[in-house]
Scaffold this motif. Sequence first.
Motif, PDB file in Angstrom:
ATOM      1  N   ALA A  22       0.824  -1.209   0.000  1.00 52.14           N
ATOM      2  CA  ALA A  22       0.000   0.000   0.000  1.00 52.14           C
ATOM      3  C   ALA A  22       0.860   1.262   0.000  1.00 52.14           C
ATOM      4  N   LEU A  23       2.102   1.121   0.454  1.00 54.37           N
ATOM      5  CA  LEU A  23       3.046   2.242   0.454  1.00 54.37           C
ATOM      6  C   LEU A  23       4.004   2.172  -0.735  1.00 54.37           C
ATOM      7  N   GLY A  24       3.795   1.179  -1.605  1.00 50.72           N
ATOM      8  CA  GLY A  24       4.676   1.001  -2.750  1.00 50.72           C
ATOM      9  C   GLY A  24       5.975   0.316  -2.404  1.00 50.72           C
ATOM     10  N   LEU A  25       5.987  -0.451  -1.315  1.00 49.28           N
ATOM     11  CA  LEU A  25       7.210  -1.059  -0.808  1.00 49.28           C
ATOM     12  C   LEU A  25       7.108  -2.583  -0.803  1.00 49.28           C
ATOM     13  N   LYS A  26       8.276  -3.243  -0.641  1.00 47.96           N
ATOM     14  CA  LYS A  26       8.338  -4.698  -0.557  1.00 47.96           C
ATOM     15  C   LYS A  26       9.252  -5.091   0.601  1.00 47.96           C
ATOM     16  N   LEU A  27       9.015  -6.298   1.138  1.00 47.88           N
ATOM     17  CA  LEU A  27       9.856  -6.801   2.218  1.00 47.88           C
ATOM     18  C   LEU A  27      11.316  -6.882   1.790  1.00 47.88           C
ATOM     19  N   GLU A  28      11.565  -7.250   0.547  1.00 49.96           N
ATOM     20  CA  GLU A  28      12.945  -7.419   0.081  1.00 49.96           C
ATOM     21  C   GLU A  28      13.767  -6.142   0.209  1.00 49.96           C
ATOM     22  N   HIS A  29      13.115  -4.985   0.127  1.00 47.72           N
ATOM     23  CA  HIS A  29      13.843  -3.730   0.306  1.00 47.72           C
ATOM     24  C   HIS A  29      14.467  -3.668   1.697  1.00 47.72           C
ATOM     25  N   PHE A  30      13.679  -4.003   2.712  1.00 45.58           N
ATOM     26  CA  PHE A  30      14.147  -3.891   4.093  1.00 45.58           C
ATOM     27  C   PHE A  30      15.071  -5.044   4.459  1.00 45.58           C
ATOM     28  N   ASP A  31      14.843  -6.208   3.882  1.00 43.56           N
ATOM     29  CA  ASP A  31      15.748  -7.336   4.089  1.00 43.56           C
ATOM     30  C   ASP A  31      17.167  -6.964   3.670  1.00 43.56           C
ATOM     31  N   GLN A  32      17.290  -6.340   2.526  1.00 40.49           N
ATOM     32  CA  GLN A  32      18.608  -5.946   2.031  1.00 40.49           C
ATOM     33  C   GLN A  32      19.247  -4.901   2.931  1.00 40.49           C
ATOM     34  N   ILE A  33      18.460  -3.933   3.365  1.00 34.79           N
ATOM     35  CA  ILE A  33      18.981  -2.869   4.233  1.00 34.79           C
ATOM     36  C   ILE A  33      19.552  -3.448   5.523  1.00 34.79           C
ATOM     37  N   LEU A  34      18.794  -4.325   6.173  1.00 35.53           N
ATOM     38  CA  LEU A  34      19.226  -4.881   7.450  1.00 35.53           C
ATOM     39  C   LEU A  34      20.391  -5.851   7.282  1.00 35.53           C
ATOM     40  N   ARG A  35      20.415  -6.554   6.171  1.00 33.77           N
ATOM     41  CA  ARG A  35      21.513  -7.483   5.904  1.00 33.77           C
ATOM     42  C   ARG A  35      22.830  -6.718   5.729  1.00 33.77           C
ATOM     43  N   VAL A  36      22.802  -5.659   4.948  1.00 32.49           N
ATOM     44  CA  VAL A  36      24.029  -4.894   4.687  1.00 32.49           C
ATOM     45  C   VAL A  36      24.499  -4.176   5.946  1.00 32.49           C
ATOM     46  N   SER A  37      23.571  -3.645   6.737  1.00 32.36           N
ATOM     47  CA  SER A  37      23.984  -2.928   7.945  1.00 32.36           C
ATOM     48  C   SER A  37      24.561  -3.880   8.985  1.00 32.36           C
ATOM     49  N   GLU A  38      24.036  -5.112   9.071  1.00 35.28           N
ATOM     50  CA  GLU A  38      24.615  -6.105   9.985  1.00 35.28           C
ATOM     51  C   GLU A  38      26.024  -6.473   9.547  1.00 35.28           C
ATOM     52  N   GLU A  39      26.216  -6.617   8.249  1.00 28.81           N
ATOM     53  CA  GLU A  39      27.551  -6.903   7.736  1.00 28.81           C
ATOM     54  C   GLU A  39      28.524  -5.773   8.072  1.00 28.81           C
ATOM     55  N   ARG A  62      22.528   1.765   7.726  1.00 29.11           N
ATOM     56  CA  ARG A  62      21.085   1.653   7.559  1.00 29.11           C
ATOM     57  C   ARG A  62      20.511   2.890   6.865  1.00 29.11           C
ATOM     58  N   VAL A  63      20.968   4.061   7.285  1.00 29.68           N
ATOM     59  CA  VAL A  63      20.523   5.302   6.634  1.00 29.68           C
ATOM     60  C   VAL A  63      20.886   5.279   5.153  1.00 29.68           C
ATOM     61  N   ARG A  64      22.138   4.969   4.867  1.00 26.79           N
ATOM     62  CA  ARG A  64      22.603   4.981   3.478  1.00 26.79           C
ATOM     63  C   ARG A  64      21.871   3.959   2.627  1.00 26.79           C
ATOM     64  N   GLU A  65      21.732   2.726   3.136  1.00 24.70           N
ATOM     65  CA  GLU A  65      21.114   1.675   2.345  1.00 24.70           C
ATOM     66  C   GLU A  65      19.617   1.894   2.167  1.00 24.70           C
ATOM     67  N   LEU A  66      18.946   2.433   3.179  1.00 26.43           N
ATOM     68  CA  LEU A  66      17.534   2.768   3.033  1.00 26.43           C
ATOM     69  C   LEU A  66      17.348   3.764   1.893  1.00 26.43           C
ATOM     70  N   ARG A  67      18.173   4.807   1.898  1.00 31.59           N
ATOM     71  CA  ARG A  67      18.037   5.848   0.882  1.00 31.59           C
ATOM     72  C   ARG A  67      18.487   5.346  -0.492  1.00 31.59           C
ATOM     73  N   ARG A  68      19.588   4.627  -0.529  1.00 33.36           N
ATOM     74  CA  ARG A  68      20.085   4.121  -1.812  1.00 33.36           C
ATOM     75  C   ARG A  68      19.110   3.131  -2.432  1.00 33.36           C
ATOM     76  N   THR A  69      18.577   2.224  -1.594  1.00 30.45           N
ATOM     77  CA  THR A  69      17.682   1.186  -2.109  1.00 30.45           C
ATOM     78  C   THR A  69      16.404   1.788  -2.696  1.00 30.45           C
ATOM     79  N   LEU A  70      15.747   2.672  -1.938  1.00 33.80           N
ATOM     80  CA  LEU A  70      14.485   3.227  -2.419  1.00 33.80           C
ATOM     81  C   LEU A  70      14.702   4.266  -3.523  1.00 33.80           C
ATOM     82  N   ARG A  71      15.864   4.897  -3.527  1.00 33.97           N
ATOM     83  CA  ARG A  71      16.169   5.845  -4.613  1.00 33.97           C
ATOM     84  C   ARG A  71      16.385   5.112  -5.925  1.00 33.97           C
ATOM     85  N   THR A  72      17.182   4.040  -5.888  1.00 36.73           N
ATOM     86  CA  THR A  72      17.530   3.341  -7.128  1.00 36.73           C
ATOM     87  C   THR A  72      16.420   2.416  -7.618  1.00 36.73           C
TER      88      THR A  72
END
Length: 229
Positions: A22-39, A62-72
């Motif tokens: 409903a917000l135009g989002l998918k779980l995979e977006h956040f999965d990637q963000i949290l995976r990269v920040s944990e790494e 997390r800030v960078r990947e959230l913005r990069r993921t949804l921007r790209t």
Amino acid sequence: MIGNIQHQAGGGPEGYETQLAALGLKLEHFDQILRVSEEARRTGMTRDDAKNAPGSQDYFTRVRELRRTLRTKLGWHPYDPMQAPLIVNEEKTVGIGVLLGDARTGLSGSPHPRSKRPAGVTKEQAVARNQDLQLSFEGLEFVEPDESQPDADEYAQMVTWYLLTYRYEARKTGVVTVRSELSLPERVGPEGRVDSYQRRILLPDIQFPGVKDYAVETTGRIVVDVEER
């Protein structure tokens, strides 16, 4: 990359895919963000780094990947009101930031999670705007800005959501679990912490292998919250 990453069902109701869509989002977006920040918090740390360096690196990633993921992937754009980084949809109606939550993060029911730290002026203003917009949705008077005016606020119709995360290491198994939710805050409590939300989209837990000692130069372990499991 960290291996053996697993998802587990969170403590809340199902249907997060529909709510995110409903917000135009998918779980995979956040999965990637949290995976990269944990790494990020597990690599590159040495004995000369500050003890809070892993957590800081996690946050900035997390800030960078959230913005990069949804921007790209979605064409959203970065927005930095008073140095509080957000990513905003093309219509400027939805903004998302990151926030650390307490142990209630990702769990259904009450009480709601509180932000780990005081919200600060910018987040308090964002929550106040969420409240104003909610009132407008309920039929109370709300005046749209005149965008022809030079001082018009082009983000006046934007509600601000936050990706809340809580990270802990099980005492017995050493497994690290990250609980998370995408939530729309409606109140800043008396201690200055966000503590109530209009909507909460609870995301599945992600589990990671136990944290290893720093490589070569490192003498200590990464500090994480510990819970009995």
